[in-house]
Design an enzyme around this catalytic site. Structure first.
Site, PDB file in Angstrom:
ATOM      1  N   HIS A   5       0.990   0.811 -10.965  1.00  0.00           N
ATOM      2  CA  HIS A   5       0.889   0.913  -9.489  1.00  0.00           C
ATOM      3  C   HIS A   5      -0.318  -0.556  -9.191  1.00  0.00           C
ATOM      4  CE1 HIS A   5       1.140   2.341  -5.424  1.00  0.00           C
ATOM      5  NE2 HIS A   5       0.056   1.784  -5.165  1.00  0.00           N
ATOM      6  N   ASP A  16      -1.039  -3.256  -5.825  1.00  0.00           N
ATOM      7  CA  ASP A  16      -0.580  -3.367  -4.562  1.00  0.00           C
ATOM      8  C   ASP A  16      -0.782  -4.844  -4.137  1.00  0.00           C
ATOM      9  OD1 ASP A  16      -0.222  -0.901  -2.905  1.00  0.00           O
ATOM     10  OD2 ASP A  16      -2.066  -0.262  -3.777  1.00  0.00           O
ATOM     11  N   GLU A  47       5.937   3.450  -2.000  1.00  0.00           N
ATOM     12  CA  GLU A  47       4.592   4.291  -1.908  1.00  0.00           C
ATOM     13  C   GLU A  47       4.608   4.899  -0.667  1.00  0.00           C
ATOM     14  OE1 GLU A  47      -0.203   4.168  -2.713  1.00  0.00           O
ATOM     15  OE2 GLU A  47       0.622   2.340  -2.096  1.00  0.00           O
ATOM     16  N   HIS A  92       2.574   9.569   1.367  1.00  0.00           N
ATOM     17  CA  HIS A  92       1.211   8.998   1.275  1.00  0.00           C
ATOM     18  C   HIS A  92      -0.043   9.572   1.725  1.00  0.00           C
ATOM     19  CE1 HIS A  92      -1.585   5.436   1.603  1.00  0.00           C
ATOM     20  NE2 HIS A  92      -1.322   5.086   0.464  1.00  0.00           N
ATOM     21  N   HIS A 113      -0.763  11.296  -4.527  1.00  0.00           N
ATOM     22  CA  HIS A 113      -0.969  11.466  -3.038  1.00  0.00           C
ATOM     23  C   HIS A 113      -0.338  12.688  -2.483  1.00  0.00           C
ATOM     24  CE1 HIS A 113      -2.533   7.495  -1.716  1.00  0.00           C
ATOM     25  NE2 HIS A 113      -1.614   6.911  -2.749  1.00  0.00           N
ATOM     26  N   HIS A 153      -0.667   6.642 -10.091  1.00  0.00           N
ATOM     27  CA  HIS A 153      -1.960   6.144  -9.862  1.00  0.00           C
ATOM     28  C   HIS A 153      -2.822   7.351  -9.364  1.00  0.00           C
ATOM     29  CE1 HIS A 153      -0.318   5.430  -5.915  1.00  0.00           C
ATOM     30  NE2 HIS A 153      -1.286   4.944  -5.446  1.00  0.00           N
ATOM     31  N   ASP A 176      -4.030   0.693  -9.539  1.00  0.00           N
ATOM     32  CA  ASP A 176      -4.241   0.698  -8.223  1.00  0.00           C
ATOM     33  C   ASP A 176      -4.840  -0.641  -7.850  1.00  0.00           C
ATOM     34  OD1 ASP A 176      -3.667   1.312  -5.560  1.00  0.00           O
ATOM     35  OD2 ASP A 176      -4.956   2.867  -5.591  1.00  0.00           O
TER      36      ASP A 176
END
Length: 410
Positions: free
Chosen positions: A47, A49, A152, A179, A220, A241, A349
């Site tokens: 993961h 971003d 995500e 999420h 999440h 993650h 992340d």
């Protein structure tokens, strides 16, 4: 993703990456032996971003940011990816949870997917899109970084299995079921439950992901949703993650009883590098932050400036230690003890977090973790499993399930 929206919840703060002060632990010195092990490994990060960070800084284009050059305001650029020996990367196609309520989630998710494809197109000597395990091996052998996409949050499909299938056709190989906010069909770890696990439609989503070969990502989601999904799925799952709740008690981390279920499922938990999920003091502060944010939003419903100032002040007053690479290894040790060496991986992340552990500043620092694992007497084979081979096994198993005709399709 916690950087811009701090778990995607209701508010935005400026992206300020905090370099950790030296903690009261020994420095890691990377040896030639560790570098040799690291260079031979297929390192897969679950993961990153960067696509949303690019959107925030440069819109939907690459007018101002050249990833071939150092980007000190980001965790990720091509020189540092090379230095860290990243072999394959799941790039996150993240959009805030409130886009689901606004009716803009699908459009924005498609834009994020397009950013990833455009990034790969612009740097063909570095990146190549991968659709599965064979592509990953081939691309890595050619000296490039295999690029895959993770959506995500289930809000991005707007309750449509057709949209889910279209994402797969565009290169999406996992979807995180929620999420920061609960959906009608799946519950978030950081919101009140609605589905109390998975609704019948949520079960359909999981089975359809199995059918098409898309990994079910349980980062999440609430523990009840984790257990529901693990009961329903026909293929191994991932936590793209998430870290170990037995060390840092935050709802974003995986409880020990779920780790046992992951072992039975043959899945993998990919350790997150955010200090707020790694360090116990950070987990306590981050748990409180959601309630504080809700209260401040009620206090300043129409004044974003005051709201952000107040929240920023609270975050500053409730700072916590950054931890170190050893802290990441502690979470790996815990998952190995609870679930086994075959069920742990890495999901940094990066570019979605504000605080990283000491000696894990960005994507160039992965060799420090390899050294620490070597220091803890992990073998070369075990280190290679952690760095990427465990995820490759899960991908291969998911592909095998997708080729098996189901008894009943959703």
């Amino acid at each position: 993703m916690i950087r811009i929206l701090l778990f995607g919840f209701l508010f935005a703060l400026p992206a300020v990456f905090i370099r950790a002060d030296k903690p009261p632990t020994r420095d890691i010195v990377v040896s030639e032996a560790a570098l040799a092990i690291h260079r031979e490994a297929l390192l897969i990060d679950g993961h990153n971003d960067l696509p949303y960070a690019l959107r925030e800084k440069d819109g939907l284009s690459f007018r101002n940011i050249d990833l071939a050059r150092p980007q000190p305001k980001l965790h990720t650029d091509i020189p540092r990816l090379r230095k860290g020996n990243v072999g394959a990367q799941f790039w996150s196609a993240y959009v805030p949870a409130d886009t689901g309520r606004k009716g803009t989630a699908v459009r924005m998710t498609l834009e994020q997917i397009d950013i990833i494809h455009e990034m790969v197109r612009r740097y063909p000597d570095t990146f190549e899109m991968a659709s599965g395990v064979d592509d990953i091996r081939r691309i890595r052998k050619a000296g490039k970084i295999a690029s895959l996409i993770g959506v995500e949050g289930g809000h991005s499909i707007d309750n449509s299995l057709c949209v889910l299938r279209d994402y797969y056709r565009l290169g999406v190989r996992y979807m995180t079921l929620t999420h920061s906010e609960s959906l009608d069909w799946a519950d978030s770890a950081t919101d009140a439950p609605k589905a109390h696990g998975l609704s019948p439609f949520g079960e359909q989503v999981v089975l359809e992901m199995n059918r098409i070969g898309m990994l079910v990502d349980l980062s999440h989601v609430s523990p009840q949703t984790m257990k529901s999904a693990l009961k329903v799925t026909k293929a191994p799952v991932v936590f793209s993650h998430s870290s170990a709740r037995g060390i840092a008690d935050h709802p974003r981390n995986v409880p020990d009883d779920v780790l046992q279920l992951v072992k039975a499922n043959n899945g993998v938990v990919m350790v997150n590098f955010f200090s707020g999920f790694l360090v116990p003091e950070g987990a306590r502060a981050m748990r409180k932050m959601f309630d504080v944010a809700r209260d401040l939003k009620k206090k300043y419903p129409d004044d974003d400036v005051k709201y952000r100032e107040a929240l920023r002040a609270w975050v500053k007053e409730n700072d916590f230690p950054a931890g170190s690479v050893q802290t990441i290894a502690d979470h790996i040790d815990h998952i190995v003890k609870a679930a086994g060496i075959d069920h742990v991986g890495l999901g940094s992340d990066f570019d979605g977090i504000t605080k990283t552990p000491y000696q894990m500043d960005d994507v160039a620092f992965y060799p420090y973790l390899t050294q620490e694992l070597l220091n803890r007497k992990y073998t070369k084979e075990q280190i290679h499993k952690i760095l990427g081979e465990n995820l490759m096994r899960v991908l291969a198993d998911a592909e095998k399930v997708s080729r098996t005709k189901p008894e009943k399709q959703p």
